[in-house]
Scaffold this active site. Structure first.
Site, short mmCIF file in Angstrom:
data_model
loop_
_atom_site.label_atom_id
_atom_site.label_comp_id
_atom_site.label_asym_id
_atom_site.label_seq_id
_atom_site.Cartn_x
_atom_site.Cartn_y
_atom_site.Cartn_z
N HIS A 342 0.85 -1.19 0.00
CA HIS A 342 0.00 0.00 0.00
C HIS A 342 0.88 1.24 0.00
O HIS A 342 1.84 1.32 0.76
CB HIS A 342 -0.91 0.01 1.23
N SER A 343 0.59 2.19 -0.89
CA SER A 343 1.28 3.47 -0.93
C SER A 343 2.79 3.27 -1.12
O SER A 343 3.22 2.62 -2.06
CB SER A 343 0.95 4.25 0.34
N LEU A 344 3.60 3.80 -0.20
CA LEU A 344 5.05 3.67 -0.31
C LEU A 344 5.49 2.21 -0.24
O LEU A 344 6.50 1.84 -0.84
CB LEU A 344 5.73 4.48 0.79
#
Length: 693
Positions: A342-344
């Site tokens: 998720h995300s980074l």
């Protein structure tokens, strides 16, 4: 009796309505209480007792009744927690978590804070059960018991049992207040307290998925950590399996998918960097600055060579550790392994995957040049180099410092001087080191050209390793089946690193599946497909709703859009016909035949506007399947967009943050993950979802 006990007894005796006499009839038959196992959960200084699943409780009761509980450890919650029956403790297996108390529960009383039922201790529950047995057998009620906390429990009849809190202690003069707290309800057996007891999870595990979080310790809008969010994701997956893979479950083709969290934030911030940041952080707007230090700065940490190495080492080693531990606890597991970020976290996984080696024989010969070949034979290699340079008399100095071939290439002039090497020999050695390094650079350029010729990547993106942060990326012990990216900034980071286009022939070395899933209002998410096909504009794949339809507000929006297009086309067609009839001059009667021909031609021209508007929608619908998005996902589409909820469509900015944190409990996201995982095993949902591949 003491004054205190008299005041306690005076309460129930003064209220005969609460203790109606038992009517005549046959004495009720005593049946032993059925125990159920609970564990204590503490969140934010709030305590509650959570029941084990029916399956786990039966397993714990069997181990308890076997008499071998002194050294018995029972796996529960799908094997993610172990229960030590001797210590009555529940311990997490795969991650660090505070040990929780376990209790075999039979009697409960209602708490004073949230009206949740709290179990009595096992010893006092046995006393209550014995008193209840005697009361039922002899049909003599109004039994009074005192708990270890000097709290009074009175058994009025089988359906009315009350718990009284102790009154204030009397002072030295013997006086005591007459006020008594409100009695609490007492229940016998977990089936009478209205708690929902889960059925449990299937024992068969078909696939394993590691989930990596993004920036900060909190992963969703409720500030839950990665463990809690993955638990939510797993719970939704079990629900989706029951509703969409029911036939496969009945045929025992499908068990479940195990999701395990990977935490890298805690190890990163335990390196002492927080102490360094604290010294330089300004005292104003304290909470905001600490929030930035704990979350936003993770992006900068990952772009720092020092902390990037810490992050990738933590993620890779943790996934390898979890994989090995999982196989030890599940020796019969034969399924695949996938990863999700998720995300980074998705960017970290993408960088790891681009640096994996498919197999040893696929390694480029000479990619590391003399740099990697040096140091394989230790100090003997340095001895040969010195002999070649006619500097054998200095061998003892190098041997004393334990310098091998690789260490030699790291030596500076100052290092050689400290070892006692004179200026002349130092110049020879430094010249040799510089020549080896130059050879290494040339070899790297040659390898890059070879990769360019093979077409792994195009343009400036020939080698994804070159624009990355300088780090030694570890190798995973397995080859992931699919890589899922949720709300991912991969496309943005690649563009910032100078990657303008990804060649359609490029694929991740060890992972053949790649799905980029995002919410339409997610401010952090970016697309991948336009970097592969930059010359064609096309929409991402609309993720099907888990109930098998589009959301009503989206259907309404599309209907209104089509209606406005049709009205616009009809209006333009009518205006065009009117303008042509207005500007057309009068025709002589002699040329009637030619006028008829022109009329037919004009009629054909008038029909054209009606047919043209109908053609574009057909071509638009046929174009997406024909788009070649390369081998990054095995020739299939990569970008998938969720359908926003009706309330979210009112204001995109208001729900932007929610859009970035919604994936953990999104049924549509979970269903796509399950569908793609089981599709690799030849298993499809009960009903094909509209818009799916």
């Amino acid at each position: 009796p003491t004054p205190q006990s008299r005041s306690i007894m005076s309460g129930p005796e003064a209220r005969p309505a609460l203790a109606p006499p038992v009517g005549p009839g046959p004495a009720p038959r005593y049946e032993p209480v059925v125990p159920h196992w609970f564990h204590r959960k503490v969140t934010d200084t709030r305590e509650r007792w959570v029941p084990f699943s029916a399956q786990d409780s039966e397993r714990l009761e069997e181990a308890q009744s076997s008499g071998k509980d002194k050294a018995m450890v029972v796996p529960t919650s799908g094997g993610r927690y172990d229960v030590d029956l001797q210590k009555r403790q529940r311990v997490a297996v795969y991650w660090d978590e505070e040990v929780s108390e376990v209790r075999r529960c039979t009697w409960f009383y209602k708490g004073d804070k949230d009206n949740k039922y709290i179990p009595y201790s096992e010893a006092f529950s046995e006393e209550l059960e014995e008193a209840y047995r005697i009361a039922v057998t002899t049909d003599e009620w109004k039994k009074r018991l005192e708990s270890p906390n000097r709290e009074i429990i009175i058994l009025h009849n089988p359906k009315l049992m009350e718990h009284y809190y102790p009154v204030a202690t009397s002072d030295d003069w013997g006086s005591a207040p007459t006020e008594q707290g409100r009695p609490r309800t007492v229940k016998r057996g977990a089936e009478n307290i209205g708690v929902e007891i889960p059925n449990g999870e299937p024992l068969q595990i078909d696939h394993l998925v590691f989930m990596v979080h993004g920036i900060g310790p909190a992963c969703d809008i409720r500030f839950r950590n990665i463990i809690q969010c993955v638990n939510e994701f797993r719970s939704v997956s079990l629900s989706m399996l029951q509703t969409h893979f029911r036939k496969a479950q009945e045929q025992q083709q499908v068990g479940r998918v195990e999701f395990l969290p990977v935490n890298w934030h805690s190890p990163l911030h335990s390196t002492g960097v927080d102490v360094d940041l604290e010294r330089i952080t300004l005292p104003s707007i304290n909470r905001l600055r600490h929030f930035i230090n704990d979350t936003i700065l993770d992006v900068f940490f990952y772009n720092s060579p020092t902390y990037c190495q810490t992050i990738v080492d933590t993620v890779a080693s943790e996934m390898n550790r979890l994989h090995q531990l999982f196989l030890q606890r599940n020796p019969l597991f034969t399924g695949g392994v996938s990863i999700a970020g998720h995300s980074l976290g998705s960017l970290i996984l993408f960088d790891l995957l681009t640096n994996q080696k498919a197999s040893p024989e696929e390694d480029e010969p000479g990619t590391e040049g003399s740099w990697m070949t040096l140091g394989t034979r230790g100090a003997e290699e340095v001895k040969e180099i010195l002999r070649t340079l006619e500097l054998s008399e200095y061998w003892e100095a190098f041997e004393k410092e334990k310098i091998d071939g690789r260490a030699l290439l790291m030596c500076t002039e100052q290092n050689l001087a400290e070892m006692g090497v004179p200026l002349g020999p130092r110049m020879k050695i430094l010249n040799y080191i510089s020549s080896v390094r130059a050879t290494q650079v040339c070899l790297q350029h040659e390898v890059a050209e070879q990769r360019r010729s093979r077409g792994q990547l195009a343009g400036e993106a020939v080698n994804l390793l070159l624009p990355q942060v300088s780090a030694n990326y570890p190798q995973l012990n397995y080859k992931p089946t699919i890589f899922f990216a949720f709300g991912s900034p991969i496309g943005m980071f690649l563009t910032v690193r100078g990657v303008k286009r990804i060649n359609p022939d490029y694929s991740l070395p060890t992972c053949k599946g790649f799905f980029n899933i995002f919410h339409p209002f997610d401010p952090v998410a970016y697309r991948i497909e336009p970097m592969i096909v930059p010359d064609v504009e096309f929409e991402p794949m609309l993720l099907p709703h888990h109930k098998g339809r589009k959301r009503m507000h989206l259907e309404l929006k599309e209907g209104l859009t089509r209606m406005s297009v049709d009205l616009k086309n009809n209006l333009l067609g009518s205006l065009r016909v009117a303008w042509q009839s207005f500007t057309r001059g009068p025709l002589p009667a002699v040329e009637a035949a030619s006028a008829e021909g022109e009329t037919e031609a004009e009629a054909g021209a008038e029909k054209q506007p009606d047919t043209k508007p109908e053609e574009p929608p057909v071509t638009v619908k046929e174009e997406p399947p024909a788009i070649n998005v390369g081998r990054l996902n095995g020739g299939n589409r990569i970008d998938y967009v969720l359908q926003e909820k009706p309330i979210e469509s009112f204001n995109e900015y208001l729900f932007a943050l929610q859009g970035h944190l919604c994936y953990w409990e999104s049924e549509d996201t979970v269903l796509l993950v399950l569908k793609e995982i089981y599709q690799t095993q030849g298993i499809t949902p009960d009903q094909p979802l509209p818009g799916s591949q």
